[in-house]
Motif scaffolding. Structure first.
Motif, short mmCIF file in Angstrom:
data_model
loop_
_atom_site.label_atom_id
_atom_site.label_comp_id
_atom_site.label_asym_id
_atom_site.label_seq_id
_atom_site.Cartn_x
_atom_site.Cartn_y
_atom_site.Cartn_z
N ALA A 274 44.19 85.96 74.65
CA ALA A 274 45.46 86.42 75.66
C ALA A 274 46.64 86.78 74.96
O ALA A 274 47.03 88.28 74.79
CB ALA A 274 44.95 86.01 77.59
N GLU A 275 47.46 85.53 74.53
CA GLU A 275 48.36 85.57 73.52
C GLU A 275 48.71 86.73 72.56
O GLU A 275 49.65 87.34 72.11
CB GLU A 275 48.78 84.45 73.63
CG GLU A 275 48.00 83.44 72.60
CD GLU A 275 47.30 82.39 73.43
OE1 GLU A 275 46.24 81.28 72.49
OE2 GLU A 275 46.95 82.87 74.54
N HIS A 276 47.26 86.79 71.35
CA HIS A 276 47.11 87.61 70.43
C HIS A 276 46.97 88.90 71.02
O HIS A 276 47.75 89.80 70.53
CB HIS A 276 46.11 86.79 70.07
CG HIS A 276 46.15 85.94 69.02
ND1 HIS A 276 47.02 85.80 68.00
CD2 HIS A 276 45.47 84.07 69.25
CE1 HIS A 276 47.11 84.19 67.70
NE2 HIS A 276 45.81 83.89 68.59
N ALA A 277 46.57 89.31 71.95
CA ALA A 277 46.24 91.21 72.58
C ALA A 277 47.61 91.23 72.67
O ALA A 277 47.63 92.14 72.91
CB ALA A 277 45.31 90.68 73.91
N MET B 216 53.61 96.76 69.38
CA MET B 216 53.39 97.59 67.82
C MET B 216 52.17 98.87 68.48
O MET B 216 52.59 100.22 68.55
CB MET B 216 51.88 97.26 67.00
CG MET B 216 51.75 98.09 65.99
SD MET B 216 53.60 98.33 65.03
CE MET B 216 53.74 97.28 63.84
N ALA B 217 51.88 99.10 69.88
CA ALA B 217 50.39 99.85 69.92
C ALA B 217 51.89 100.78 70.81
O ALA B 217 51.55 101.98 71.13
CB ALA B 217 49.83 99.03 71.03
N ALA C 1 52.49 104.62 69.81
CA ALA C 1 52.32 105.88 70.65
C ALA C 1 53.79 106.99 70.80
O ALA C 1 53.51 108.06 71.00
CB ALA C 1 51.98 105.63 72.45
N PHE C 2 54.71 106.31 70.76
CA PHE C 2 56.16 106.36 70.87
C PHE C 2 56.03 107.92 70.11
O PHE C 2 56.65 108.52 69.91
CB PHE C 2 57.63 106.06 71.00
CG PHE C 2 57.30 104.98 72.59
CD1 PHE C 2 56.97 106.07 74.01
CD2 PHE C 2 57.69 104.26 72.78
CE1 PHE C 2 57.85 105.52 74.82
CE2 PHE C 2 57.73 103.51 74.24
CZ PHE C 2 57.90 104.12 75.33
N TYR C 3 55.92 107.04 68.67
CA TYR C 3 56.25 108.03 67.88
C TYR C 3 55.05 109.16 67.45
O TYR C 3 55.61 110.15 67.51
CB TYR C 3 55.88 107.14 66.43
CG TYR C 3 55.45 107.70 65.09
CD1 TYR C 3 57.04 107.94 63.85
CD2 TYR C 3 54.07 108.45 64.10
CE1 TYR C 3 57.03 108.67 63.42
CE2 TYR C 3 54.00 109.05 63.36
CZ TYR C 3 55.30 108.96 62.50
OH TYR C 3 55.33 110.31 61.38
#
Length: 132
Positions: free
Chosen positions: A13-16, A22-23, A27-29
């Motif tokens: 879970a901590e890696h996810a 970054m996601a 998405a904002f970009y």
């Protein structure tokens, strides 16, 4: 059989959660690129009544004359910053962000389009300062 789905499912879970910032940035970009920028350009176009008028462009060996019902402008070879040949337009840049646009759909024949392209290459790109 999808390896990427197996890989993400096996992450702790901590890696996810480390992927989440970054996601969100991505998405904002893409929202900025595909929603906000076209809105800004459309608003600028709608506010400029002269750009919306029918324009007549005369290509001459020493430059381009551009006229509308209310305006006249003459651009010399020294004014040209860069020439761009796209699929839908030919752009004669007079600065880094301002160009005289020639839509390819305005040509009546392929021969006319080729003649204009060759004219621009022969007369407007001979100046070493002008980039393609």
């Amino acid at each position: 059989s999808d390896l990427s789905a197996i890989y993400f499912r096996s992450l702790p879970a901590e890696h996810a959660l480390s992927i989440l910032p970054m996601a969100l940035i991505t998405a904002f970009y893409f929202a900025y690129l595909y929603l906000l920028i076209p809105f800004i350009y459309m608003r600028a176009y709608k506010s400029d009544k002269i750009v919306q008028e029918e324009q007549t462009m005369r290509l001459k060996e020493d430059g381009i004359e551009l006229s509308t019902a209310r305006t006249y402008a003459r651009f010399t070879l020294e004014d040209f910053y860069r020439i761009g040949f796209g699929k839908k337009i030919i752009a004669v840049y007079v600065s880094a962000q301002k160009a005289l646009l020639i839509p390819r759909h305005c040509f009546t024949t392929a021969e006319e389009e080729k003649a204009v392209t060759e004219f621009i290459k022969a007369h407007y790109m001979k100046n070493n300062k002008t980039k393609q």
